[in-house]
Motif scaffolding. Structure first.
Motif, mmCIF file in Angstrom:
data_model
loop_
_atom_site.group_PDB
_atom_site.id
_atom_site.type_symbol
_atom_site.label_atom_id
_atom_site.label_comp_id
_atom_site.label_asym_id
_atom_site.label_seq_id
_atom_site.Cartn_x
_atom_site.Cartn_y
_atom_site.Cartn_z
ATOM 1 N N GLU A 1 -2.669 -0.586 -3.533
ATOM 2 C CA GLU A 1 -1.627 -1.608 -3.516
ATOM 3 C C GLU A 1 -1.897 -2.620 -4.618
ATOM 4 O OE1 GLU A 1 -1.643 -4.511 -0.235
ATOM 5 O OE2 GLU A 1 -3.627 -3.741 0.300
ATOM 6 N N VAL A 2 -0.872 -3.357 -4.977
ATOM 7 C CA VAL A 2 -1.054 -4.464 -5.919
ATOM 8 C C VAL A 2 -0.960 -5.749 -5.104
ATOM 9 C CG1 VAL A 2 -0.182 -5.645 -7.968
ATOM 10 C CG2 VAL A 2 -0.057 -3.142 -7.827
ATOM 11 N N LEU A 3 -2.048 -6.512 -5.085
ATOM 12 C CA LEU A 3 -2.071 -7.755 -4.317
ATOM 13 C C LEU A 3 -1.155 -8.788 -4.976
ATOM 14 C CD1 LEU A 3 -5.908 -7.954 -3.544
ATOM 15 C CD2 LEU A 3 -4.069 -6.928 -2.173
ATOM 16 N N LYS B 1 0.828 -1.219 0.000
ATOM 17 C CA LYS B 1 0.000 0.000 0.000
ATOM 18 C C LYS B 1 0.866 1.275 0.000
ATOM 19 C CE LYS B 1 -3.784 1.927 2.719
ATOM 20 N NZ LYS B 1 -4.559 1.753 3.956
ATOM 21 N N HIS B 2 0.522 2.205 -0.887
ATOM 22 C CA HIS B 2 1.302 3.439 -1.012
ATOM 23 C C HIS B 2 0.487 4.524 -1.724
ATOM 24 C CE1 HIS B 2 1.762 1.436 -4.902
ATOM 25 N NE2 HIS B 2 1.981 2.628 -5.421
ATOM 26 N N LEU B 3 1.038 5.730 -1.755
ATOM 27 C CA LEU B 3 0.526 6.815 -2.594
ATOM 28 C C LEU B 3 1.555 7.040 -3.702
ATOM 29 C CD1 LEU B 3 -0.656 9.663 -0.184
ATOM 30 C CD2 LEU B 3 -2.109 8.378 -1.759
ATOM 31 N N LEU C 1 -2.865 0.895 -17.693
ATOM 32 C CA LEU C 1 -3.575 0.082 -18.688
ATOM 33 C C LEU C 1 -3.107 -1.358 -18.522
ATOM 34 C CD1 LEU C 1 -5.401 0.182 -21.377
ATOM 35 C CD2 LEU C 1 -3.204 -0.132 -22.527
ATOM 36 N N TYR C 2 -4.038 -2.249 -18.272
ATOM 37 C CA TYR C 2 -3.674 -3.647 -18.046
ATOM 38 C C TYR C 2 -3.677 -4.449 -19.342
ATOM 39 C CZ TYR C 2 -4.300 -2.287 -13.245
ATOM 40 O OH TYR C 2 -4.174 -1.644 -12.042
ATOM 41 N N LEU C 3 -2.847 -5.496 -19.350
ATOM 42 C CA LEU C 3 -2.618 -6.239 -20.595
ATOM 43 C C LEU C 3 -2.749 -7.749 -20.397
ATOM 44 C CD1 LEU C 3 0.604 -4.213 -21.575
ATOM 45 C CD2 LEU C 3 -1.677 -3.925 -22.564
ATOM 46 N N GLU D 1 -4.666 -8.164 -8.232
ATOM 47 C CA GLU D 1 -5.655 -7.084 -8.336
ATOM 48 C C GLU D 1 -5.057 -5.780 -7.799
ATOM 49 O OE1 GLU D 1 -6.288 -9.934 -6.736
ATOM 50 O OE2 GLU D 1 -8.243 -10.750 -7.365
ATOM 51 N N LEU D 2 -5.571 -4.672 -8.323
ATOM 52 C CA LEU D 2 -5.266 -3.358 -7.756
ATOM 53 C C LEU D 2 -6.287 -3.142 -6.641
ATOM 54 C CD1 LEU D 2 -3.891 -0.528 -7.853
ATOM 55 C CD2 LEU D 2 -5.701 0.140 -9.461
ATOM 56 N N LYS D 3 -5.808 -2.988 -5.407
ATOM 57 C CA LYS D 3 -6.736 -2.716 -4.306
ATOM 58 C C LYS D 3 -6.638 -1.241 -3.964
ATOM 59 C CE LYS D 3 -8.370 -4.331 0.121
ATOM 60 N NZ LYS D 3 -8.240 -5.299 1.205
ATOM 61 N N GLU E 1 2.083 -14.047 -14.236
ATOM 62 C CA GLU E 1 2.856 -12.902 -14.706
ATOM 63 C C GLU E 1 1.898 -11.807 -15.173
ATOM 64 O OE1 GLU E 1 6.701 -13.170 -17.002
ATOM 65 O OE2 GLU E 1 5.349 -12.312 -18.484
ATOM 66 N N ARG E 2 1.956 -10.677 -14.513
ATOM 67 C CA ARG E 2 0.976 -9.605 -14.706
ATOM 68 C C ARG E 2 1.633 -8.450 -15.452
ATOM 69 N NH1 ARG E 2 -0.187 -4.651 -11.861
ATOM 70 N NH2 ARG E 2 -2.251 -4.560 -10.899
ATOM 71 N N LYS E 3 0.973 -8.000 -16.523
ATOM 72 C CA LYS E 3 1.580 -6.959 -17.352
ATOM 73 C C LYS E 3 0.717 -5.701 -17.404
ATOM 74 C CE LYS E 3 3.816 -10.258 -20.420
ATOM 75 N NZ LYS E 3 4.025 -10.672 -21.806
HETATM 76 C C1 OGA Z 1 2.447 1.840 -9.197
HETATM 77 C C2 OGA Z 1 1.209 1.092 -8.923
HETATM 78 C C3 OGA Z 1 -0.590 -0.315 -9.691
HETATM 79 C C4 OGA Z 1 -0.922 -1.377 -10.687
HETATM 80 O O1 OGA Z 1 3.190 1.456 -10.131
HETATM 81 O O2 OGA Z 1 2.702 2.827 -8.494
HETATM 82 O O3 OGA Z 1 0.644 1.298 -7.891
HETATM 83 O O4 OGA Z 1 -2.073 -1.839 -10.668
HETATM 84 N N1 OGA Z 1 0.703 0.228 -9.848
HETATM 85 O O5 OGA Z 1 -0.061 -1.774 -11.452
#
Ligand code: OGA
Ligand code: NI
Length: 211
Positions: free
Chosen positions: A183-185, A122-124, A139-141, A152-154, A190-192
């Protein structure tokens, strides 16, 4: 980017303004999406990805307990696809300025790869020492993402319960870099993605003027 109407952009940016984030599915046209995915593979094969760091360019440290993704910064002169992506971010920046009355002046973006088992705690996205990141754009791929794959993006909005967003192929997420903790769970595959930030001062100026 496909062509969207003014009222469509208005409603998306309204959501960004009110909720601090917006999700847009099926964002890119099929041709550009394919080019992006092909280029991703080429860059992987060339070994272009490097361990991501934390903090501004002057204080970067790789801290694997906080994030374990691999990134590649995109430069518009690196190739045709890079130049197309640059144009896309430029168009998006101009749309945000027009619809949100902001004065964004630059952007930066990279490809990101989360190998199996990686995460980002978790971050800003706005760092204390470098507060020019205004809007985060991802943008997810991931074509075959399914429930249970993780990654997932939480997000933790101020006025809503936390929400988890699946990293589905061609899904664009934009959020306010200074306002939305996220945060990224842990990713079990492999997540792109392409991840970028709209900036309110040119990126390079920061290394000269400091904060
Ligand atoms: C980041 C981030 C989120 C994501 O790179 O700072 O929070 O879903 N990425 O990839
Ligand atoms: Ni982030």
């Amino acid at each position: 980017m496909k062509t969207y109407s003014n009222s469509q952009w208005d409603s998306w940016f309204e959501s960004l303004a009110v909720n601090d984030y917006v999700i847009i599915d099926n964002f890119l046209g099929a041709d550009l999406l394919q080019l992006v995915k092909d280029e991703f593979v080429i860059l992987e094969q060339k070994g272009c990805f490097g361990q991501a760091a934390i903090g501004s360019k002057n204080e970067q440290k790789v801290i694997q307990e906080i994030r374990s993704d691999l990134i590649y910064w995109i430069n518009k002169n690196d190739g045709i696809l890079q130049s197309k992506l640059h144009d896309l971010f430029l168009a998006l920046k101009n749309l945000i300025n027009k619809h949100c009355f902001l004065s964004l002046s630059d952007f930066e973006f990279h490809f990101a790869k989360y190998p199996k088992g990686s995460f980002y705690k978790k971050h800003l996205d706005q760092f204390d020492s470098r507060s020019n990141r205004m809007i985060s754009v991802i943008l997810y791929l991931n074509k075959d993402w399914k429930e249970g794959y993780g990654g997932e993006l939480k997000i933790y909005p101020t006025n809503e319960e936390p929400n988890t967003i699946a990293p589905l192929q061609n899904r664009l997420v934009m959020f306010k870099s200074d306002a939305l903790p996220h945060e990224v769970l842990v990713s079990n595959f492999e997540r792109k993605s392409i991840t970028g930030w709209m900036l309110h001062q040119p990126a390079k100026l920061y290394t000269i003027v400091g904060k």
